[in-house]
Design an enzyme around this catalytic site. Structure first.
Site, PDB file in Angstrom:
ATOM      1  N   HIS A 180      -7.404  -5.976   0.684  1.00 29.71           N
ATOM      2  CA  HIS A 180      -6.208  -5.156   0.931  1.00 29.71           C
ATOM      3  C   HIS A 180      -5.432  -5.611   2.176  1.00 29.71           C
ATOM      4  O   HIS A 180      -4.441  -5.001   2.541  1.00 29.71           O
ATOM      5  CB  HIS A 180      -6.659  -3.689   1.111  1.00 29.71           C
ATOM      6  CG  HIS A 180      -5.558  -2.672   0.969  1.00 29.71           C
ATOM      7  ND1 HIS A 180      -4.964  -2.389  -0.243  1.00 29.71           N
ATOM      8  CD2 HIS A 180      -4.958  -1.846   1.872  1.00 29.71           C
ATOM      9  CE1 HIS A 180      -4.042  -1.434  -0.080  1.00 29.71           C
ATOM     10  NE2 HIS A 180      -4.014  -1.094   1.200  1.00 29.71           N
ATOM     11  N   SER A 229       0.832  -1.203   0.000  1.00 28.13           N
ATOM     12  CA  SER A 229       0.000   0.000   0.000  1.00 28.13           C
ATOM     13  C   SER A 229       0.871   1.260   0.000  1.00 28.13           C
ATOM     14  O   SER A 229       1.647   1.483  -0.931  1.00 28.13           O
ATOM     15  CB  SER A 229      -0.975  -0.054   1.181  1.00 28.13           C
ATOM     16  OG  SER A 229      -2.016   0.885   1.022  1.00 28.13           O
ATOM     17  N   ASP A 282     -10.114  -5.483  -3.584  1.00 31.06           N
ATOM     18  CA  ASP A 282      -9.536  -4.481  -2.694  1.00 31.06           C
ATOM     19  C   ASP A 282     -10.397  -3.219  -2.752  1.00 31.06           C
ATOM     20  O   ASP A 282     -10.561  -2.618  -3.825  1.00 31.06           O
ATOM     21  CB  ASP A 282      -8.108  -4.185  -3.192  1.00 31.06           C
ATOM     22  CG  ASP A 282      -7.327  -3.234  -2.312  1.00 31.06           C
ATOM     23  OD1 ASP A 282      -7.940  -2.354  -1.675  1.00 31.06           O
ATOM     24  OD2 ASP A 282      -6.090  -3.358  -2.285  1.00 31.06           O
TER      25      ASP A 282
END
Length: 282
Positions: A260, A149, A226
């Site tokens: 995620h 991320s 995600d």
């Protein structure tokens, strides 16, 4: 550059440790995790740097990703720093989860009140490797970088901004084009100011467009389910388009059903460590 050991646990034949030190770049005490594979007892090992995402500390990766077994098998040291300076008493540093504490974005801030402490880019690329190479059995010429991320963004920019420094790079659900997404715009305007031209130095998609270093093989895994992909925070298509134009080799895998979270990272971490081993152990 004294280190204080915070914890040490035998794991996969080696040791998962956490250390604390006084950072010169960040002007505060910082913790980082280091996994020492069994091979490190007798040989110098390459180092994979892992950069975590928003809200994380050095703990998330070492307790959730399941990286240690593969690192032990491949003889790779893994270093996982924290994601921001801590306890700097800057007004507003704890007000939101996506800016300030736990959200350093791997940039060197130029704006008050952040510029004194929020220098995560220099910490990760300069101070930390020197510290690691001084205190652990590393081969300084063999390092690579990965992350998730915000940390995927960090890994990509570190590799693209320092041609030849990192033997390989990979990322899980990286923020690929921060200039064009809400997370990036908030962080960059706070840390770097309103002049958007200064943001380009920390945007992987922009950096890829001007990359002219040695071949860099990029592996990216992205969960199809995600929520931040659908919210246009990650924008991998923009990076992939530039990389294919520039003939930068990217393996991009869209993984159906995955989100995620660290459950996603855990599912594919072995592939990433093998990707790094291919270049680190060559």
């Amino acid at each position: 550059m004294a280190l204080t050991q915070v914890s040490s646990n035998k794991c996969s034949g080696g040791f998962q440790k956490v250390f604390e030190h006084d950072s010169t770049e960040l002007k505060c005490k910082m913790k980082f995790a280091v996994y020492l594979p069994p091979k490190a007892e007798t040989d110098k090992c390459p180092v994979l740097y892992w950069l975590s995402g928003l809200t994380c500390t050095e703990q998330n990766f070492i307790t959730k990703a399941g990286s240690q077994l593969a690192a032990a098998e491949q003889g790779i040291i893994i270093v996982a720093p924290d994601t921001s300076p801590r306890g700097c008493d800057i007004e507003g540093e704890d007000e939101s989860w996506d800016f300030g504490t736990g959200a350093g974005f791997y940039v060197d801030a130029t704006q008050d009140p952040w510029k004194t402490n929020y220098r995560m880019y220099s910490y990760v690329t300069e101070e930390l490797p020197k510290l690691i190479n001084t205190n652990f059995p590393t081969d300084p010429d063999r390092m690579s970088i990965s992350g998730h991320s915000m940390g995927g963004h960090g890994a990509l920019i570190c590799a693209l901004k320092n041609p030849g420094k990192y033997k390989a790079v990979s990322a899980f659900a990286p923020i690929c084009n921060p200039m064009q997404c809400p997370w990036g715009q908030k962080a960059f305007s706070g840390y770097l100011g309103s002049d958007r031209s200064t943001w380009e130095a920390y945007d992987a998609t922009v950096l890829a467009a001007s990359y002219s270093g040695p071949q860099l093989d990029i592996l990216i895994d992205q969960g199809r389910d995600d929520q931040f992909l659908s919210a246009s925070q990650l924008l991998p298509d923009n990076l992939i388009a530039v990389c294919s134009e520039k003939k930068i080799p990217v393996v991009f895998r869209l993984q159906p059903g995955y989100d995620h979270s660290y459950f996603f990272i855990y599912s594919f971490i072995n592939d990433h460590i093998k990707h790094h081993a291919k270049y680190l152990n060559a």
